[in-house]
Scaffold this motif. Sequence first.
Motif, short mmCIF file in Angstrom:
data_model
loop_
_atom_site.label_atom_id
_atom_site.label_comp_id
_atom_site.label_asym_id
_atom_site.label_seq_id
_atom_site.Cartn_x
_atom_site.Cartn_y
_atom_site.Cartn_z
N THR A 298 -24.47 20.81 -27.06
CA THR A 298 -24.59 21.10 -28.49
C THR A 298 -25.76 22.05 -28.75
O THR A 298 -25.62 23.05 -29.47
CB THR A 298 -24.78 19.80 -29.28
N VAL A 299 -26.92 21.74 -28.18
CA VAL A 299 -28.09 22.60 -28.38
C VAL A 299 -27.84 23.99 -27.82
O VAL A 299 -28.20 25.00 -28.46
CB VAL A 299 -29.34 21.95 -27.73
N TYR A 300 -27.23 24.07 -26.64
CA TYR A 300 -27.00 25.37 -26.03
C TYR A 300 -26.00 26.20 -26.85
O TYR A 300 -26.19 27.41 -27.02
CB TYR A 300 -26.49 25.20 -24.60
N LEU A 301 -24.95 25.56 -27.35
CA LEU A 301 -23.98 26.29 -28.18
C LEU A 301 -24.65 26.85 -29.43
O LEU A 301 -24.40 28.01 -29.82
CB LEU A 301 -22.83 25.37 -28.56
N VAL A 302 -25.47 26.05 -30.08
CA VAL A 302 -26.16 26.52 -31.29
C VAL A 302 -27.14 27.64 -30.94
O VAL A 302 -27.23 28.66 -31.63
CB VAL A 302 -26.87 25.35 -31.99
N TRP A 303 -27.86 27.46 -29.85
CA TRP A 303 -28.90 28.40 -29.45
C TRP A 303 -28.32 29.76 -29.04
O TRP A 303 -28.83 30.81 -29.44
CB TRP A 303 -29.68 27.78 -28.29
N ARG A 304 -27.25 29.74 -28.29
CA ARG A 304 -26.70 30.99 -27.73
C ARG A 304 -25.38 31.40 -28.36
O ARG A 304 -24.70 32.28 -27.82
CB ARG A 304 -26.47 30.81 -26.23
N TRP A 305 -25.00 30.84 -29.50
CA TRP A 305 -23.67 31.03 -30.05
C TRP A 305 -23.28 32.51 -30.15
O TRP A 305 -22.18 32.90 -29.75
CB TRP A 305 -23.58 30.38 -31.43
N ARG A 306 -24.15 33.34 -30.66
CA ARG A 306 -23.79 34.74 -30.88
C ARG A 306 -23.74 35.54 -29.59
O ARG A 306 -23.22 36.67 -29.59
CB ARG A 306 -24.78 35.38 -31.84
N LEU A 307 -24.25 35.00 -28.52
CA LEU A 307 -24.18 35.70 -27.24
C LEU A 307 -22.99 35.27 -26.39
O LEU A 307 -22.73 35.87 -25.35
CB LEU A 307 -25.47 35.46 -26.44
N LEU A 308 -22.27 34.25 -26.84
CA LEU A 308 -21.19 33.68 -26.04
C LEU A 308 -19.84 34.19 -26.51
O LEU A 308 -19.57 34.24 -27.72
CB LEU A 308 -21.20 32.15 -26.14
N ASP A 309 -18.98 34.55 -25.55
CA ASP A 309 -17.61 34.85 -25.94
C ASP A 309 -16.81 33.55 -26.00
O ASP A 309 -17.31 32.47 -25.70
CB ASP A 309 -16.97 35.86 -24.99
N ARG A 310 -15.55 33.65 -26.39
CA ARG A 310 -14.76 32.45 -26.61
C ARG A 310 -14.56 31.66 -25.32
O ARG A 310 -14.61 30.43 -25.31
CB ARG A 310 -13.41 32.82 -27.20
#
Length: 418
Positions: A298-310
Amino acid sequence: MSTQPPAPHHQPATTGPPSPVPRWYAPASAALVIAIGLLVGLRGYHHTVLAWGRPFWDVTYGSGFIRRGLVGTIFQAVFGSASYATQTGLVIAITVTVAIGLLCGLAMWVAILVARASSRGNAVRLVLLSLPIVASSLFSMLIFTTGYLDGLLLAITAVAAVLLARGWLWPAVAVACVAPFVHELSAYLWVPVAVFGYSAISRRVPPRRQWETVIALCLPLVVAIAITRVGSRTAVQHQITAHVQGTPGFKATLFHWEFGQTFPSALHHMDQLQRLYWWPTEPAALVYFCWPALLAITVYLVWRWRLLDRAARVALILAIAAPWSALILAWDLSRLILLANAMSLIVILSIETTLDTRHSAPPSRAIDVVLGGATVLAMSLPFMYVYFDLGFYVHHGPMQWSLWPVLHPALANLFRLR
């Protein structure tokens, strides 16, 4: 699924020049991960081989091809002339060594990412994301399950993930194709890594070659399915009869459930267990054993959301969901859920290896404080080995304190502790 990296304008702007990462951060991070992993992991140490783990080291391909026979074939080829007691000691030593080797490998991976982090804040966040998982019951379980092959499967999967993060598709697939010969449980571990691999590799190849990537990443799953279909039941029965020590009843059960299990028989057995014990045991086990992974994801998704592709986002979800889905066919409740902790850390580190984080915003210090507190909490929770219908409290090693006196009544009721 999106295959293009985020556009530069989607990356949040930094608020100032990044703080340089001191050189001592990397070795200190590795040392901290190893120290916590060992301290917690040794709670599971004991001097015997589990009854259901030892046969993996006894059966071989000597009577024909069988499922789960690779480790026994190699082990007996090297140590077959040793006494049974000597072999037992070696199995314990190898199991513990593999678990500690996996811990050290993950610690080195964290240290490498810390050394190349774009700022001091990013370096600290990476370590703090890892620590609750390392402090969970994961390494206690890997050390406790002497003879089981989970540590080896995780090590193979981690090596394949590293190769994919480097862009080496076919070497990664070749490594992953070995794992089903060890145990077909590897298929559940490979799924999130394969989805991450698609995210990592598809950015490096033209669109016309992306089908090649998909086909390659599916090969370890094909191998796993093939192994379950082509293994000889007659060869299994001969190997168990000739080489496994135990009563006739134990050997018959071993043949039926560990080496000769079929999809319908496993599904039928689990349907009965789920009907009787699903609530509240399974949801409670998922929360109790897997909350560090849920928090980290959860923390990683919030932290890096804009850098992650689908695909990367899906891989993070599957890191928890895929091992958990193995409970459709298997009843080692805590063991399989704890594999999700390992896969969450492997996928997080894999994705982080491929990201350009130079322009990312500094992480929130409040979240880092939460992660630090979560590490202390994870270390203090008692280690239990839990099936659907019963569980055992295990506490060895140098760390003598835990929340067991406070939590014992609730845990005994939820997990039917003996």
